[in-house]
Write a protein that holds these residues in place. Structure first.
Motif, short mmCIF file in Angstrom:
data_model
loop_
_atom_site.label_atom_id
_atom_site.label_comp_id
_atom_site.label_asym_id
_atom_site.label_seq_id
_atom_site.Cartn_x
_atom_site.Cartn_y
_atom_site.Cartn_z
N ALA A 92 0.84 -1.20 0.00
CA ALA A 92 0.00 0.00 0.00
C ALA A 92 0.87 1.24 0.00
N MET A 93 1.94 1.21 0.77
CA MET A 93 2.84 2.37 0.82
C MET A 93 3.53 2.59 -0.51
N SER A 94 3.71 1.55 -1.30
CA SER A 94 4.33 1.74 -2.61
C SER A 94 3.41 2.51 -3.55
N TYR A 95 2.11 2.51 -3.28
CA TYR A 95 1.18 3.32 -4.07
C TYR A 95 1.13 4.76 -3.57
N VAL A 96 1.08 4.96 -2.27
CA VAL A 96 0.76 6.28 -1.72
C VAL A 96 1.75 6.78 -0.68
N GLY A 97 2.89 6.14 -0.54
CA GLY A 97 3.79 6.44 0.56
C GLY A 97 4.53 7.76 0.49
N GLU A 98 4.47 8.43 -0.62
CA GLU A 98 5.20 9.69 -0.73
C GLU A 98 4.28 10.86 -0.38
N TRP A 99 4.86 11.81 0.29
CA TRP A 99 4.16 13.01 0.74
C TRP A 99 3.36 13.65 -0.40
N TRP A 100 4.01 13.84 -1.54
CA TRP A 100 3.36 14.53 -2.65
C TRP A 100 2.20 13.72 -3.21
N THR A 101 2.32 12.43 -3.18
CA THR A 101 1.24 11.58 -3.70
C THR A 101 -0.03 11.77 -2.88
N ILE A 102 0.12 11.83 -1.57
CA ILE A 102 -1.04 12.05 -0.70
C ILE A 102 -1.68 13.40 -1.02
#
Length: 177
Positions: free
Chosen positions: A31-41
């Motif tokens: 799951a973190m590989s999809y949304v783990g980056e600050w900018w992605t959130i």
């Protein structure tokens, strides 16, 4: 009941450099590989607020165009967003949430609720409200069978039916209890 989430057979999970090989079967790691980056959130937050265009994301988030291009491409490649033309001359694209992408909304809502729960009501800069009543909503993640919050210590992770040897070994050791 369909959740709109793609099945494992059709889902291509992004392989992040941050996900160790042994964690690739762990749902938290993937799951973190999809949304783990600050900018992605932040991009997803904008998507859930109805923004779809590159210039809107750029203005709201303040991310450089090259970094924004990279993040949007990763979200399209992982099936969270779909890129589609909305203008032909010149060609301009918008980025729209897929069913898979929309299934991330409860996660963002839970993250915002977690933070807001630590703040006094007057210190909350963004709140979730019921559009029918205007009342602030306090979301909870619960077990649908019992109605208990999943934060209750009786709920623990354990190896599932598709667990590989490393995952099985992790939970054979006693769940850290």
């Amino acid at each position: 009941m369909s959740t709109g989430v793609r099945s494992n057979e059709s889902q291509e999970e992004p392989v992040s450099a941050r996900v160790r090989a042994e964690d690739r079967e762990c749902p938290l790691s993937t799951a973190m590989s999809y949304v783990g980056e600050w900018w992605t959130i932040l991009i997803l937050h904008d998507c859930f607020d109805g923004y779809t265009r590159f210039d809107q994301f750029e203005a709201n988030i303040g991310l450089s165009s090259s970094m924004l291009t990279s993040r949007l491409k990763a979200l399209v490649d992982s099936g969270v967003l779909v890129k589609r033309a909305y203008q032909e001359r010149p060609v301009r694209h918008e980025y729209v949430l897929t069913d898979f992408g929309r299934s991330l909304r409860p996660i963002l809502v839970a993250m915002a609720a977690w933070r807001n729960a630590q703040l006094a009501p007057e210190d909350r800069a963004m709140i979730l409200v019921d559009t029918g009543t205007g009342r602030e909503v306090e979301p909870a993640v619960i077990d649908t069978a019992t109605g208990l919050p999943v934060s209750d210590p009786r709920f623990v992770f354990t190896a599932g039916p598709a667990a590989g040897e490393q995952m099985l070994e992790r939970y054979r050791r006693g769940n850290g209890r």
